[in-house]
Design a protein around this motif. Structure first.
Motif, PDB file in Angstrom:
ATOM      1  N   HIS A 457      -9.293  49.212 -42.301  1.00 42.84           N
ATOM      2  CA  HIS A 457      -9.371  48.251 -43.404  1.00 42.84           C
ATOM      3  C   HIS A 457      -8.383  47.119 -43.120  1.00 42.84           C
ATOM      4  O   HIS A 457      -7.198  47.241 -43.471  1.00 42.84           O
ATOM      5  CB  HIS A 457      -9.041  48.924 -44.737  1.00 42.84           C
ATOM      6  N   PRO A 458      -8.819  46.043 -42.510  1.00 43.51           N
ATOM      7  CA  PRO A 458      -7.888  44.989 -42.091  1.00 43.51           C
ATOM      8  C   PRO A 458      -7.027  44.425 -43.216  1.00 43.51           C
ATOM      9  O   PRO A 458      -5.898  43.998 -42.971  1.00 43.51           O
ATOM     10  CB  PRO A 458      -8.822  43.912 -41.514  1.00 43.51           C
ATOM     11  N   THR A 459      -7.506  44.442 -44.449  1.00 45.92           N
ATOM     12  CA  THR A 459      -6.726  43.861 -45.547  1.00 45.92           C
ATOM     13  C   THR A 459      -5.578  44.767 -45.996  1.00 45.92           C
ATOM     14  O   THR A 459      -4.746  44.341 -46.796  1.00 45.92           O
ATOM     15  CB  THR A 459      -7.638  43.588 -46.757  1.00 45.92           C
ATOM     16  N   TRP A 460      -5.520  45.989 -45.488  1.00 45.07           N
ATOM     17  CA  TRP A 460      -4.484  46.925 -45.910  1.00 45.07           C
ATOM     18  C   TRP A 460      -3.177  46.770 -45.140  1.00 45.07           C
ATOM     19  O   TRP A 460      -2.145  47.267 -45.585  1.00 45.07           O
ATOM     20  CB  TRP A 460      -4.964  48.370 -45.734  1.00 45.07           C
ATOM     21  N   TYR A 461      -3.199  46.137 -43.983  1.00 39.61           N
ATOM     22  CA  TYR A 461      -2.053  46.199 -43.078  1.00 39.61           C
ATOM     23  C   TYR A 461      -1.608  44.789 -42.695  1.00 39.61           C
ATOM     24  O   TYR A 461      -1.843  44.317 -41.584  1.00 39.61           O
ATOM     25  CB  TYR A 461      -2.409  46.994 -41.820  1.00 39.61           C
ATOM     26  N   ASP A 462      -0.954  44.113 -43.628  1.00 39.56           N
ATOM     27  CA  ASP A 462      -0.589  42.728 -43.368  1.00 39.56           C
ATOM     28  C   ASP A 462       0.494  42.575 -42.307  1.00 39.56           C
ATOM     29  O   ASP A 462       0.675  41.498 -41.745  1.00 39.56           O
ATOM     30  CB  ASP A 462      -0.156  42.038 -44.667  1.00 39.56           C
ATOM     31  N   ASP A 465      -1.036  41.294 -39.085  1.00 34.57           N
ATOM     32  CA  ASP A 465      -1.837  40.063 -39.116  1.00 34.57           C
ATOM     33  C   ASP A 465      -1.322  38.984 -38.173  1.00 34.57           C
ATOM     34  O   ASP A 465      -2.126  38.370 -37.448  1.00 34.57           O
ATOM     35  CB  ASP A 465      -1.907  39.515 -40.545  1.00 34.57           C
ATOM     36  N   GLU A 469      -3.646  37.298 -35.271  1.00 32.88           N
ATOM     37  CA  GLU A 469      -3.980  35.874 -35.325  1.00 32.88           C
ATOM     38  C   GLU A 469      -3.549  35.129 -34.067  1.00 32.88           C
ATOM     39  O   GLU A 469      -4.230  34.208 -33.609  1.00 32.88           O
ATOM     40  CB  GLU A 469      -3.325  35.243 -36.554  1.00 32.88           C
ATOM     41  N   GLU A 474     -11.581  38.632 -33.337  1.00 31.02           N
ATOM     42  CA  GLU A 474     -12.313  39.664 -34.060  1.00 31.02           C
ATOM     43  C   GLU A 474     -13.733  39.745 -33.535  1.00 31.02           C
ATOM     44  O   GLU A 474     -14.463  38.746 -33.510  1.00 31.02           O
ATOM     45  CB  GLU A 474     -12.327  39.365 -35.560  1.00 31.02           C
ATOM     46  N   THR A 482     -12.964  47.851 -37.634  1.00 35.04           N
ATOM     47  CA  THR A 482     -13.104  46.490 -37.146  1.00 35.04           C
ATOM     48  C   THR A 482     -12.415  46.389 -35.791  1.00 35.04           C
ATOM     49  O   THR A 482     -11.301  46.882 -35.603  1.00 35.04           O
ATOM     50  CB  THR A 482     -12.475  45.493 -38.130  1.00 35.04           C
TER      51      THR A 482
END
Length: 508
Positions: A457-462, A465, A469, A474, A482
């Motif tokens: 879940h990419p949004t769980w592990y900021d 990021d 980036e 991706e 993902t």
């Protein structure tokens, strides 16, 4: 030879018959279930154990060490027999899980037969266990620690019924060393049975034997971790992280907040499980009112009722998903066996046999239909995507899994750090214990610059990021994860990877 034949004749034929029926139900379900995050974590831990890396040193996990060791033994044996890929490792692990599940059905039959003094109760209980959807799911769709744990719980309860206190203590300890919360139900059943012994000396002797069995078993694991110089890792993962960092919810809150998840796990059989748990508690309470300490069946039923009640109460305090209910399944199956046995006793003898036969036929047919309806064949497509991606990036590629260990399993690879899980309190634990916290971990990942990063879940592990980036592209999402690939790969490789991850997959 005559002695061997005599021993074979003494085997209760219903045990093997129910075991054979379970094989049919499990094979109908098949071995093609998708490899989810948790299953992949245990499979990866098993592979690492087979390669000589102790549990908790290979990957941080909060279950017991047997959760990794059991699939590890399967992996080791499979490789001796010629398994030459990660998917082969997985198949052998699932085959062992099926064997353990078959054994669990047989033991639940023996447990219920001996507790209630009735073969009919045993047959009804074992048949009921096969109808529990989640049990069948993990029987051939693992590896999951709950499968090993369930068998050990059933053996422990059978030992309690037969007052084999040393064996009971040993198996309760082994079950706890697989999944910690099971201790409360197993220990409660043993405690009730011990307290119901008439003589104070007999109580003390039983308690000592139970404690010695459990302590010696636990000491053997502690000694193992001392010998491999990983005692701190064992204590942290097995106890301290759970006691100080882990965030958990309770059964009632879980039903209120996420009812669909537990229904997805057990389907219609959830109602059967709830009925079985309630029946086991009530049957135990009824025997308490007419307590006869000299009747082994009365003591057994009261002990099982006490263990059931303790298990349910613990679940009201801690419950994180439908799989957490599996340690209660032997109690629920025994409760259903006892309930069917009670109904059969309330009607004329011949009619009672018909009642049990009808119940068993219905639940076995329902179990087989449910097994077929929940059959999953997505593993093969998942395997192909993983293997094709790994083939493109080459044998020297490295992987960082953040909640997505599946490529590590299929590729027989090792994660660049032993952290993969960051949920339910582990996020804070890593931040407190890793040099520099989560930012330090991100910096170390950036220094290692793995070829692939996979995230559930990419949004769980900021925390990761910025690294993603700066250096990664991706590729897309396939089957619960993902994919990100280092942009330094050539354009031809990147394009090929995009095509692989972009495939149309069954029920993706």
């Amino acid at each position: 030879m005559p002695e061997t034949l005599n021993r074979l004749r003494r085997i209760d034929p219903w045990g093997p018959a129910l075991a054979a029926a379970s094989v049919v139900v499990f094979l109908v379900h098949g071995f093609g279930g998708i490899l989810t995050r948790d299953l992949a974590l245990y499979a990866y831990g098993g592979q690492q154990f087979a390669e000589g890396v102790p549990p908790f040193v290979s990957v941080l996990n909060r279950a017991g060490p047997l959760a990794h060791m059991v699939p590890g033994v399967a992996t080791w044996v499979g490789r001796l027999l010629g398994a030459d890929s990660g998917s082969d490792d997985l198949f052998v692990m699932r085959l062992l899980m099926m064997v353990l599940s078959v054994a669990a059905v047989w033991v639940v039959y023996l447990l219920s037969r001996d507790a209630f003094g009735s073969r009919l109760a045993g047959v009804a209980a074992a048949s009921s266990l096969l109808a529990f959807q989640g049990f069948v799911t993990y029987a051939t769709g693992g590896p999951r620690e709950k499968t090993t744990m369930m068998l050990l719980v059933a053996i422990a309860l059978w030992a309690v019924v037969h007052r084999r206190w040393g064996l009971a203590g040993t198996t309760v300890a082994l079950a706890t060393l697989t999944w910690q919360p099971v201790f409360f139900g197993g220990a409660a059943a043993a405690a009730v049975a011990i307290l119901l012994l008439r003589a104070r000396r007999a109580q003390l002797t039983a308690l000592v034997r139970f404690a010695v069995g459990g302590l010696l078993t636990t000491a053997a694991f502690v000694l193992y971790y001392v010998l491999v110089d990983a005692l701190e890792e064992f204590l942290d993962a097995f106890y301290f992280i759970n006691a100080t960092y882990t965030r958990q919810t309770g059964l009632l809150a879980y039903f209120a907040d996420e009812p669909s998840e537990i229904f997805d796990g057990f389907g219609w059989s959830l109602w059967l499980i709830l009925l079985g748990l309630a029946a086991m508690v009530v049957l135990g309470a009824v025997r308490v009112r007419r307590l006869d300490r000299d009747d082994p069946h009365t003591v057994a039923v009261v002990a099982l009722g006490g263990g059931t009640l303790a298990s349910v109460l613990w679940s009201c305090y801690v419950f994180n998903g439908w799989a957490d209910a599996m340690f209660m399944l032997p109690f629920a199956a025994a409760g259903l066996g006892g309930l069917v046995h009670l109904v059969a006793r309330l009607v004329p003898a011949r009619a009672g046999t018909v009642v049990v036969a009808a119940y068993v036929a219905i639940v076995l047919v329902a179990a087989t239909l449910s097994s077929w309806q929940t059959r999953d064949e997505r593993l093969w497509a998942m395997r192909d995507v993983n293997e094709d991606v790994l083939e493109v990036v080459g044998p020297d590629a490295t992987v960082m899994s953040v909640g997505a260990p599946q490529p590590l399993v299929f590729g027989r690879m090792r994660n660049i750090v032993y952290h993969q899980m960051f949920i339910a309190g582990l996020y804070e634990y890593v931040d407190d214990t890793w040099p520099g916290g989560l930012e330090g971990l991100a910096a170390d990942i950036e220094d290692e610059r793995p070829t692939l990063i996979t995230i559930d879940h990419p949004t769980w592990y900021d925390f990761i990021d910025p690294v993603v980036e700066r250096h990664y592209e991706e590729l897309g999402t396939t089957y619960l994860m993902t994919w990100y690939v280092d942009r330094s790969l050539g354009e031809a490789e990147l394009e090929e990877l995009r095509e692989i991850v972009g495939r149309d997959l069954p029920d993706d």
